[in-house]
Design a protein around this motif. Sequence first.
Motif, PDB file in Angstrom:
ATOM      1  N   ARG A 137       0.826  -1.208   0.000  1.00  0.00           N
ATOM      2  CA  ARG A 137       0.000   0.000   0.000  1.00  0.00           C
ATOM      3  C   ARG A 137       0.864   1.263   0.000  1.00  0.00           C
ATOM      4  O   ARG A 137       0.617   2.204  -0.763  1.00  0.00           O
ATOM      5  N   GLU A 138       1.880   1.277   0.860  1.00  0.00           N
ATOM      6  CA  GLU A 138       2.737   2.453   0.937  1.00  0.00           C
ATOM      7  C   GLU A 138       3.544   2.644  -0.338  1.00  0.00           C
ATOM      8  O   GLU A 138       3.808   3.779  -0.764  1.00  0.00           O
TER       9      GLU A 138
ATOM     10  N   ASN B 173       1.267   4.236  -2.957  1.00  0.00           N
ATOM     11  CA  ASN B 173       1.028   5.645  -2.653  1.00  0.00           C
ATOM     12  C   ASN B 173       2.253   6.503  -2.965  1.00  0.00           C
ATOM     13  O   ASN B 173       2.147   7.589  -3.545  1.00  0.00           O
ATOM     14  N   CYS B 174       3.431   6.020  -2.586  1.00  0.00           N
ATOM     15  CA  CYS B 174       4.658   6.773  -2.843  1.00  0.00           C
ATOM     16  C   CYS B 174       4.921   6.852  -4.347  1.00  0.00           C
ATOM     17  O   CYS B 174       5.350   7.885  -4.868  1.00  0.00           O
TER      18      CYS B 174
ATOM     19  N   ARG C 163       2.717   6.902  -6.716  1.00  0.00           N
ATOM     20  CA  ARG C 163       1.792   7.865  -7.310  1.00  0.00           C
ATOM     21  C   ARG C 163       2.360   9.281  -7.219  1.00  0.00           C
ATOM     22  O   ARG C 163       2.248  10.064  -8.160  1.00  0.00           O
ATOM     23  N   ASN C 164       2.965   9.610  -6.083  1.00  0.00           N
ATOM     24  CA  ASN C 164       3.552  10.946  -5.912  1.00  0.00           C
ATOM     25  C   ASN C 164       4.752  11.179  -6.827  1.00  0.00           C
ATOM     26  O   ASN C 164       5.077  12.322  -7.137  1.00  0.00           O
TER      27      ASN C 164
END
Length: 923
Positions: free
Chosen positions: A530-531, A534-535, A537-538
């Motif tokens: 999950r992390e 998310n990272c 995507r940034n």
Amino acid sequence: MADTEHCSRKVPQNTHFPALATEQNRGETEKSQKCECVEDFIPILHKVTYSTRKMDKAGKEKDKSPSLPPLSPNIPPNVKVEQVDLPKRSIICRPGFGTSGRHISLLTNHFKASIKNPDEIFYHYSVSIHYEDGRAVDSKGIGRKVIDKLYQTYCSELAGKRFAYDGANSLYTVGPLPKDCLEFTVILEECIGKRGCSSHNGSLSESGKRGCLLVRQSFFHDDLRMFTDVGGGVTGVRGFHSSFSPNLGGLSLNMDVSTTVILTPGPVLDFLLANQNVREHCYIDWTKAKKTLKNMRIKARHNNMEFKIRGFSENPCHKQFFTLKLKNGSRCDDGGETSEITVYEYFTKHRSIELAHSAFMPCLDVGKPKRPSYLPLELCSLVPLQRYTKALSSMQKASLIEKSRQKPVDRIQVITDAVRNYCYDDNPLLTACGISIEKQLTQVDGRVLEAPKVVIDQSSIDPCTYSFTLQIYNCSMFFYLQLKVGGSEDCFPCNGRWNFNNKKLFRATRIDSWALVNFSASCDISYISRELINCGRNKGIHIERPHTLIEEDSQSRIAGPVIRVERMFEQLMTKLPDPPEFLLCVLPERKNSDIYGPWKKKCLSSLGIVTQCISPVKINDQYLTNVLLKINSKLGGINSLLAIEHSRRIPLIKDTPTMILGMDVSHGSPGRSDIPSIAAVVGSRSWPLISRYRAAVRTQSSKVEMIESLFKPLANGEDDGIMRELLLDFYQISNGRKPSQIVVFRDGVNESQFAQVMNIELDQMIKAYQHLGEVDVPKFTLIVVQKNHHTKLFQAGAPGNVPPGTVVDTKVVHPTKYDFFMCSHAGMIGTSRPAHYHVLLDEIGFSPDDLQNLIHSLSYVNQRSTTASSIVAPVFYAHLAAHQMGQFLMFEDLSETLSGQESIPVPQLPRLHEDVAGSMFFC
């Protein structure tokens, strides 16, 4: 027997001899375009070979044809003098000096040495040592003892003349030895088993005094204040490196702090427990213990005598019998009775020594091959200052590095104190040579090159409209990064890094099909996935949810690493409909996991799947960003570009197809001749970019530094070498362009191997190019990169390290050859070590400024880092590729399979699968 042959070497005035040229006459030295004048001749055993150039007072060459100097009347008549065959290529001389960058005042750990009589003649003798029956003796093992004994025995015959000896074949004197003193008979008493016999080599050179460990040009004293425990029965020892070197500023003494590792002195049993990380004696692996202790020296507690360990007894102490001669009166009667007795019984009953642990342990054999002599282990202690030559674990390496670090100010203090305390001016040999040494660091002028402009987020930075400037500067001991985008400024602390926060990668990839496997019982892989998404995507990386998450079952964890990997892939194949684009693997250990090699081999060689291994301790944005940088590079993305390559403005490269190579050879652990060396070459593959590379890796003979597979013709006429693979890749990726220029960065070679690089490896590269049917050979620029040296740079009047981009190409560099020091990285802890670049050949014709700026730029293209690397990225990548591919070979199994064979064949590395062969897998 010790034979000596001699040659005389005259040290001329500074204006005549480039090796002692000063700053004032540097212009005169530059006029000499032949570097062979520095090495007048090379003495060789049973042959003296001369290669000399006659020079006038200005240092200019009088006669370009090689000629022999007049023979000294002291050269023995049986010495054959031969003329040297000059090599095909010679190392170029310095074309000039760089001028770009802002000037900075620096100090360096070189201490100026002055020669009272520059016309003094020094004699260089070649020494051979052999037994009376003519058999040769390995001088490296016993040479110092022989020469030491020779001086003691024949002092009067030698007219009290002092000399220096290097421990091998070279001996130096001021003035010649007497004509009849070229052959000596030296008698050495057996040192083993003698009371009070020192175990440390003596030396007639300055640093080699008794009670001191010599490691090449470094020396270490038996001083507990210099010891630090690094675990596993190994102790780090701090000492000093000292060597004289000629440079542009004249002759100087290079003094530096040095570190080595020794076996922790003390009881042998304590060492074995610590070395094997066990608590009880019954768990000691005696096979490993035998390999570790062989040839080590111990002192016996019961008689205070020193011995060398030859091996272990075949039986435990209470079952190991030997023949004891019974004494009649006070002396042993050779014709008397004998008795068979165990070692344990002898020491407990006849010597009345209590043995608490030795009964069921093997004994140490400290005798001779045909006459063993046994000692119980608990009576033996390791003597101090014995080098530990086995490979250190990752934990030991980390501990040694951490405890060896010194801030620049502390290192300056330690070095200057050492020069004063060792009283070099009082040394009789240096006094006889008329050499005096200054006590302060040498001041040098340096330059700080401007940091290259880096493009990260092309979606927010239009290279046609906006500028993106990276500047790192020091403010109140914190490093800050200043970004200028379209005229706006954003300043924030970054510790010498450029920050990817809220910035997308230059060219981000997309991951649609992937899976995550877990060999660690302590990680939550759902949270990791999950992390990571998310990272990503940034950073602009679109990552779909993983197709599957697989945990290793507890039963598999007790199996061997290969079986564990195979079982994991069996589970993967049942859950994945098609092969994934990417696999993320969580390992149980960070640096020394035995899963790593089999996993990488299976993914990269057998299946052709890009993979990334992690072993997270703390999962945060910085950690995940570093992981994503590696993943993006491996999958074909680009994390950042230099502005000069993005806009095609690299001097001498922008208009001419140019290939950049990084070359390195990785060797196995010391003493492991069964482990092949691994050669790796990485080549740029997308001209005019200098950020994208492909690697080619081959095995070769153990401990061989020259790369053997650059050109490898087969029986069918094909070439299976490294260069062909990289040249074809460059041609395909660079839109059908062939390299007209090749810049080669070679790592891992010393000065004595420069000629081999130029005349062997370079020839192989040219042959590989010609084998492709090409007639016009590319122009080559050949540069050697060295990190294993002892020159340090310090800011004058400042406590911190030199700023990144610092260059020094004056005063402490070679007097005629083309070299310079560059510290491209920001040293945050300890003292920065600059890279030493030697330019051996430059057919392309870079100016000093253009070449130094290119090298500086290549330190910023490392795709797996957010900081400048200490060396150029191609060399860094070659080192990584050699290390990673080396994990493919199961060396432990190899050594067992090949044990006992006279010649060990070189095992071939499995080739990378075609689906990943062009990827930057080494990131």
